[in-house]
Write a protein that holds these residues in place. Structure first.
Motif, PDB file in Angstrom:
ATOM      1  N   ARG A 192       0.822  -1.226   0.000  1.00 33.87           N
ATOM      2  CA  ARG A 192       0.000   0.000   0.000  1.00 33.87           C
ATOM      3  C   ARG A 192       0.851   1.269   0.000  1.00 33.87           C
ATOM      4  NH1 ARG A 192      -3.935  -0.616   4.959  1.00 33.87           N
ATOM      5  NH2 ARG A 192      -2.104  -1.634   5.832  1.00 33.87           N
ATOM      6  N   GLY A 193       2.089   1.140   0.491  1.00 29.27           N
ATOM      7  CA  GLY A 193       2.954   2.323   0.571  1.00 29.27           C
ATOM      8  C   GLY A 193       3.937   2.452  -0.583  1.00 29.27           C
ATOM      9  N   LYS A 194       3.839   1.527  -1.536  1.00 23.06           N
ATOM     10  CA  LYS A 194       4.884   1.447  -2.572  1.00 23.06           C
ATOM     11  C   LYS A 194       5.090   2.751  -3.378  1.00 23.06           C
ATOM     12  CE  LYS A 194       6.322  -1.925  -5.891  1.00 23.06           C
ATOM     13  NZ  LYS A 194       5.807  -2.784  -6.938  1.00 23.06           N
ATOM     14  N   LYS A 195       4.006   3.337  -3.846  1.00 21.46           N
ATOM     15  CA  LYS A 195       4.147   4.555  -4.666  1.00 21.46           C
ATOM     16  C   LYS A 195       4.674   5.714  -3.817  1.00 21.46           C
ATOM     17  CE  LYS A 195       0.840   3.546  -8.275  1.00 21.46           C
ATOM     18  NZ  LYS A 195      -0.556   3.662  -8.678  1.00 21.46           N
ATOM     19  N   ALA A 196       4.204   5.772  -2.580  1.00 23.21           N
ATOM     20  CA  ALA A 196       4.671   6.851  -1.689  1.00 23.21           C
ATOM     21  C   ALA A 196       6.163   6.665  -1.370  1.00 23.21           C
ATOM     22  CB  ALA A 196       3.836   6.863  -0.410  1.00 23.21           C
ATOM     23  N   VAL A 197       6.583   5.406  -1.177  1.00 23.33           N
ATOM     24  CA  VAL A 197       8.008   5.154  -0.939  1.00 23.33           C
ATOM     25  C   VAL A 197       8.819   5.633  -2.138  1.00 23.33           C
ATOM     26  CG1 VAL A 197       9.749   3.313  -0.763  1.00 23.33           C
ATOM     27  CG2 VAL A 197       7.721   3.239   0.689  1.00 23.33           C
ATOM     28  N   SER A 198       8.290   5.377  -3.321  1.00 20.92           N
ATOM     29  CA  SER A 198       8.992   5.807  -4.532  1.00 20.92           C
ATOM     30  C   SER A 198       9.128   7.347  -4.561  1.00 20.92           C
ATOM     31  CB  SER A 198       8.232   5.271  -5.733  1.00 20.92           C
ATOM     32  OG  SER A 198       8.690   5.847  -6.880  1.00 20.92           O
ATOM     33  N   ASP A 199       8.071   8.073  -4.136  1.00 18.92           N
ATOM     34  CA  ASP A 199       8.157   9.552  -4.031  1.00 18.92           C
ATOM     35  C   ASP A 199       9.321   9.948  -3.112  1.00 18.92           C
ATOM     36  OD1 ASP A 199       5.630   9.750  -5.273  1.00 18.92           O
ATOM     37  OD2 ASP A 199       4.561  10.256  -3.411  1.00 18.92           O
ATOM     38  N   ILE A 200       9.319   9.347  -1.926  1.00 15.94           N
ATOM     39  CA  ILE A 200      10.278   9.764  -0.897  1.00 15.94           C
ATOM     40  C   ILE A 200      11.704   9.377  -1.303  1.00 15.94           C
ATOM     41  CG2 ILE A 200      10.926   9.571   1.558  1.00 15.94           C
ATOM     42  CD1 ILE A 200       8.276  11.002   1.242  1.00 15.94           C
ATOM     43  N   GLU A 201      11.847   8.168  -1.877  1.00 14.32           N
ATOM     44  CA  GLU A 201      13.173   7.741  -2.323  1.00 14.32           C
ATOM     45  C   GLU A 201      13.721   8.716  -3.381  1.00 14.32           C
ATOM     46  OE1 GLU A 201      15.402   4.954  -1.593  1.00 14.32           O
ATOM     47  OE2 GLU A 201      14.231   5.345   0.204  1.00 14.32           O
ATOM     48  N   SER A 202      12.869   9.129  -4.306  1.00 12.32           N
ATOM     49  CA  SER A 202      13.322  10.052  -5.360  1.00 12.32           C
ATOM     50  C   SER A 202      13.739  11.389  -4.753  1.00 12.32           C
ATOM     51  CB  SER A 202      12.208  10.288  -6.381  1.00 12.32           C
ATOM     52  OG  SER A 202      11.819   9.074  -6.939  1.00 12.32           O
ATOM     53  N   ILE A 203      12.986  11.825  -3.764  1.00 13.56           N
ATOM     54  CA  ILE A 203      13.326  13.098  -3.107  1.00 13.56           C
ATOM     55  C   ILE A 203      14.666  12.962  -2.371  1.00 13.56           C
ATOM     56  CG2 ILE A 203      12.652  14.620  -1.188  1.00 13.56           C
ATOM     57  CD1 ILE A 203       9.718  14.228  -2.180  1.00 13.56           C
ATOM     58  N   ILE A 204      14.838  11.857  -1.640  1.00 13.65           N
ATOM     59  CA  ILE A 204      16.090  11.661  -0.890  1.00 13.65           C
ATOM     60  C   ILE A 204      17.278  11.635  -1.849  1.00 13.65           C
ATOM     61  CG2 ILE A 204      17.419  10.011   0.497  1.00 13.65           C
ATOM     62  CD1 ILE A 204      14.826   9.236   1.911  1.00 13.65           C
ATOM     63  N   GLU A 205      17.153  10.864  -2.916  1.00 13.82           N
ATOM     64  CA  GLU A 205      18.273  10.764  -3.867  1.00 13.82           C
ATOM     65  C   GLU A 205      18.562  12.129  -4.486  1.00 13.82           C
ATOM     66  OE1 GLU A 205      20.363   8.265  -4.354  1.00 13.82           O
ATOM     67  OE2 GLU A 205      19.278   7.311  -2.728  1.00 13.82           O
ATOM     68  N   GLU A 206      17.516  12.854  -4.851  1.00 15.82           N
ATOM     69  CA  GLU A 206      17.723  14.175  -5.467  1.00 15.82           C
ATOM     70  C   GLU A 206      18.424  15.125  -4.497  1.00 15.82           C
ATOM     71  OE1 GLU A 206      14.161  16.014  -7.045  1.00 15.82           O
ATOM     72  OE2 GLU A 206      15.307  17.720  -7.843  1.00 15.82           O
ATOM     73  N   VAL A 207      17.989  15.087  -3.244  1.00 14.88           N
ATOM     74  CA  VAL A 207      18.523  16.020  -2.252  1.00 14.88           C
ATOM     75  C   VAL A 207      19.962  15.657  -1.859  1.00 14.88           C
ATOM     76  CG1 VAL A 207      18.294  16.606   0.185  1.00 14.88           C
ATOM     77  CG2 VAL A 207      16.341  16.825  -1.310  1.00 14.88           C
ATOM     78  N   LEU A 208      20.208  14.364  -1.644  1.00 12.86           N
ATOM     79  CA  LEU A 208      21.548  13.966  -1.176  1.00 12.86           C
ATOM     80  C   LEU A 208      22.583  14.059  -2.304  1.00 12.86           C
ATOM     81  CD1 LEU A 208      20.915  10.894   1.179  1.00 12.86           C
ATOM     82  CD2 LEU A 208      21.096  13.312   1.778  1.00 12.86           C
ATOM     83  N   ASN A 209      22.136  13.948  -3.549  1.00  8.89           N
ATOM     84  CA  ASN A 209      23.099  13.969  -4.649  1.00  8.89           C
ATOM     85  C   ASN A 209      23.200  15.324  -5.340  1.00  8.89           C
ATOM     86  OD1 ASN A 209      23.714  11.267  -4.266  1.00  8.89           O
ATOM     87  ND2 ASN A 209      21.900  10.648  -5.421  1.00  8.89           N
ATOM     88  N   HIS A 210      22.420  16.262  -4.885  1.00  8.00           N
ATOM     89  CA  HIS A 210      22.352  17.602  -5.496  1.00  8.00           C
ATOM     90  C   HIS A 210      23.348  18.481  -4.749  1.00  8.00           C
ATOM     91  CE1 HIS A 210      20.457  21.190  -7.116  1.00  8.00           C
ATOM     92  NE2 HIS A 210      19.644  20.433  -7.807  1.00  8.00           N
ATOM     93  N   GLU A 211      24.413  18.899  -5.373  1.00  4.03           N
ATOM     94  CA  GLU A 211      25.394  19.748  -4.662  1.00  4.03           C
ATOM     95  C   GLU A 211      25.065  21.208  -4.866  1.00  4.03           C
ATOM     96  OE1 GLU A 211      27.549  18.828  -2.434  1.00  4.03           O
ATOM     97  OE2 GLU A 211      26.931  16.781  -2.756  1.00  4.03           O
TER      98      GLU A 211
END
Ligand SMILES: Nc1ncnc2c1ncn2[C@@H]1O[C@H](COP(=O)(O)OP(=O)(O)OP(=O)(O)O)[C@@H](O)[C@H]1O
Ligand SMILES: [Mg+2]
Length: 211
Positions: A192-211
């Motif tokens: 049930r949380g799969k799509k929401a996890v995908s949102d959050i994972e994309s945000i984390i990756e964007e934020v942590l890899n964005h210098e």
């Protein structure tokens, strides 16, 4: 980045600060030791954290008025620190937080009044950068709907509002509400949380890899 202090703040109430902070902390907890600091006297994150725990949930600590002290403790004991801020500058907690963190995320709902209120955060970021010049700050769209013309228009408008806009967003999904109701994050909510996890994972990756 293998460690980071991330604040979630906006002077606009109800825009999804606690939802983002809780699920961001849950996602970061899969990467390293994580603590979620609740700097909001409303205690939303604290309440969420006080519910029955399942394995892998981040630790939640309410800061009370000791925001600075708790951020310093958290960064010396954990790899990732997330701070859920109150919807006001009145207490001074948001300013203190912005002076300490590496990254600020400002959730914005797809409606013009929400966008206008969120513009006050640009000023708060400018103030904070006087003592924390490295502060990286971004708007992030919350409750976005891929097929909504208003969501699309808001996305275009946010590109010109004084802070960079994250490419990724949180969709409008019942899973965020249901998971919170059960004291869980979307990471602990199965299929049930799969799509929401995908949102959050994309945000984390964007934020942590964005210098
Ligand atoms: N992406 C989303 N999809 C569906 N519901 C959402 C989403 N984001 C937030 N909500 C719901 O919107 C409401 C407000 O969210 P939340 O409590 O996270 O906002 P807030 O900015 O922390 O509010 P406050 O200013 O009171 O601290 C909650 O009921 C939450 O479950
Ligand atoms: Mg909140």
């Amino acid at each position: 980045m293998t460690s980071a202090k991330i604040a979630v703040a906006n002077l606009k109430g109800g825009c999804g600060k606690s939802t983002l902070a809780i699920n961001l902390a849950a996602g970061l907890a899969t990467r390293g030791s994580t603590v979620l600091l609740d700097a909001d006297p409303q205690g939303t994150a604290e309440h969420w954290g006080s519910q029955e725990k399942v394995k892998g949930m981040p630790r939640v600590v309410a800061t009370g008025s000791e925001v600075l002290k708790e951020i310093r403790w958290a960064q010396s004991t954990h790899e990732y620190v997330v701070v859920d801020c109150p919807p006001t500058l009145a207490s001074g907690y948001t300013e203190v937080t912005l002076e300490q963190v590496d990254i600020l995320l400002v959730p914005v709902l797809p409606s013009p009044p929400d966008l206008w209120s969120s513009l006050h955060m640009v000023e708060a970021v400018e103030q904070a950068r006087k003592v924390n010049p490295e502060l990286r700050a971004y708007f992030v769209r919350n409750q976005s709907e891929a097929k909504s013309a208003l969501s699309h228009a808001m996305r275009e408008a946010l590109k010109f509002c004084g802070l960079p806009l994250l490419e990724n967003s949180l969709g409008r999904r019942a899973a965020y509400r249901w998971a919170a109701l059960e004291g869980l994050s979307v990471y602990h909510f199965g299929a049930r949380g799969k799509k929401a996890v995908s949102d959050i994972e994309s945000i984390i990756e964007e934020v942590l890899n964005h210098e």
